[in-house]
Design a protein around this motif. Structure first.
Motif, PDB file in Angstrom:
ATOM      1  N   PHE A 169      60.754  15.866  84.217  1.00  0.00           N
ATOM      2  CA  PHE A 169      59.698  15.774  85.251  1.00  0.00           C
ATOM      3  C   PHE A 169      59.418  14.232  85.658  1.00  0.00           C
ATOM      4  N   SER A 170      59.270  13.957  87.100  1.00  0.00           N
ATOM      5  CA  SER A 170      58.765  12.395  87.368  1.00  0.00           C
ATOM      6  C   SER A 170      57.576  12.533  88.336  1.00  0.00           C
ATOM      7  N   HIS A 171      57.198  13.764  88.940  1.00  0.00           N
ATOM      8  CA  HIS A 171      56.123  13.935  89.916  1.00  0.00           C
ATOM      9  C   HIS A 171      55.319  15.097  89.383  1.00  0.00           C
ATOM     10  N   ALA A 172      54.203  15.073  89.862  1.00  0.00           N
ATOM     11  CA  ALA A 172      53.126  16.044  90.091  1.00  0.00           C
ATOM     12  C   ALA A 172      53.786  17.374  90.194  1.00  0.00           C
ATOM     13  N   GLU A 173      54.506  17.361  91.688  1.00  0.00           N
ATOM     14  CA  GLU A 173      55.069  18.628  92.059  1.00  0.00           C
ATOM     15  C   GLU A 173      55.958  19.221  91.247  1.00  0.00           C
ATOM     16  N   ASP A 174      56.728  18.432  90.219  1.00  0.00           N
ATOM     17  CA  ASP A 174      57.696  19.127  89.316  1.00  0.00           C
ATOM     18  C   ASP A 174      56.943  20.152  88.428  1.00  0.00           C
ATOM     19  N   PHE A 175      55.656  19.829  88.268  1.00  0.00           N
ATOM     20  CA  PHE A 175      54.820  20.587  87.243  1.00  0.00           C
ATOM     21  C   PHE A 175      54.487  21.810  88.001  1.00  0.00           C
ATOM     22  N   GLU A 176      53.938  21.572  89.136  1.00  0.00           N
ATOM     23  CA  GLU A 176      53.517  22.607  90.156  1.00  0.00           C
ATOM     24  C   GLU A 176      54.697  23.644  90.457  1.00  0.00           C
ATOM     25  N   LYS A 177      55.725  23.380  90.649  1.00  0.00           N
ATOM     26  CA  LYS A 177      56.979  24.098  90.675  1.00  0.00           C
ATOM     27  C   LYS A 177      57.152  25.319  89.466  1.00  0.00           C
ATOM     28  N   VAL A 178      57.119  24.465  88.182  1.00  0.00           N
ATOM     29  CA  VAL A 178      57.201  25.554  87.177  1.00  0.00           C
ATOM     30  C   VAL A 178      55.861  26.279  86.843  1.00  0.00           C
ATOM     31  N   ILE A 179      54.731  25.960  87.213  1.00  0.00           N
ATOM     32  CA  ILE A 179      53.679  26.481  87.136  1.00  0.00           C
ATOM     33  C   ILE A 179      53.611  27.982  88.325  1.00  0.00           C
ATOM     34  N   ALA A 180      54.345  27.426  89.250  1.00  0.00           N
ATOM     35  CA  ALA A 180      54.301  28.698  90.340  1.00  0.00           C
ATOM     36  C   ALA A 180      55.242  29.619  89.932  1.00  0.00           C
ATOM     37  N   GLU A 181      56.343  29.167  89.033  1.00  0.00           N
ATOM     38  CA  GLU A 181      57.236  30.196  88.631  1.00  0.00           C
ATOM     39  C   GLU A 181      56.808  30.985  87.420  1.00  0.00           C
ATOM     40  N   ILE A 182      55.786  30.455  86.778  1.00  0.00           N
ATOM     41  CA  ILE A 182      54.921  31.325  85.767  1.00  0.00           C
ATOM     42  C   ILE A 182      54.110  32.167  86.582  1.00  0.00           C
ATOM     43  N   ASN A 183      53.276  31.823  87.598  1.00  0.00           N
ATOM     44  CA  ASN A 183      52.523  32.614  87.975  1.00  0.00           C
ATOM     45  C   ASN A 183      53.202  33.691  88.651  1.00  0.00           C
ATOM     46  N   ALA A 184      54.033  33.509  89.311  1.00  0.00           N
ATOM     47  CA  ALA A 184      55.110  34.587  89.973  1.00  0.00           C
ATOM     48  C   ALA A 184      55.526  35.430  88.730  1.00  0.00           C
TER      49      ALA A 184
END
Length: 159
Positions: free
Chosen positions: A134-149
């Motif tokens: 991961f190099s950007h905050a968006e990378d974390f957001e994508k993974v957290i979105a996967e978990i929330n889904a």
């Protein structure tokens, strides 16, 4: 078995029993030369595994490195060591029974990610941030979105 205290090669087994996970034998040993007592563990090894790194370098598979990866990702998280040990043993069993003697580090990383996904979401994100670089905050957001889904699909899953 060499004594870790004095180096004597003549140690005696005083007690043997299955370890907690029933995949290894725990042996209590004593050294008749210095009186030192220590414990060893014996595991079944189906084959000698080699890990192919991203650089192409090959190194022997080290179960302890796998355990450390889990421990780092799960640091200060409420996950029992027994669950970690079962996850590691499962990965090792799958690797050994795959029929391959050379496994890519990427394949091992994917199996660790899969195991962490079912153990702890925070540990999963920690490991994914390193594994997926991961190099950007968006990378974390994508993974957290996967978990929330995943949570939305399966309401029985705790956040």
């Amino acid at each position: 078995m060499r004594c870790p205290y004095c180096g004597s090669e003549d140690t005696q087994v005083k007690d043997s029993r299955p370890a907690e996970d029933n995949t290894s034998i725990r042996r209590r040993r004593i050294c008749p030369d210095c009186g030192g007592r220590f414990t060893t563990f014996e595991r079944v090894q189906l084959r000698e595994l080699m890990v192919t790194k991203k650089t192409g370098r090959k190194v022997p598979f080290d179960r302890n490195k796998l355990v450390r990866s889990f421990q780092i990702a799960l640091r200060k998280r409420p996950v029992d060591n027994d669950r970690i040990e079962r996850a590691v043993s499962g990965i090792v069993r799958r690797l050994e029974s795959s029929g391959e003697s050379e496994i890519s580090s990427e394949e091992i990383g994917l199996q660790v990610l899969e195991a962490l996904k079912s153990l702890d979401d925070v540990a999963f994100v920690r490991y994914a941030s390193v594994y997926r670089d991961f190099s950007h905050a968006e990378d974390f957001e994508k993974v957290i979105a996967e978990i929330n889904a995943k949570i939305a699909r399966d309401p029985g899953v705790e956040p």
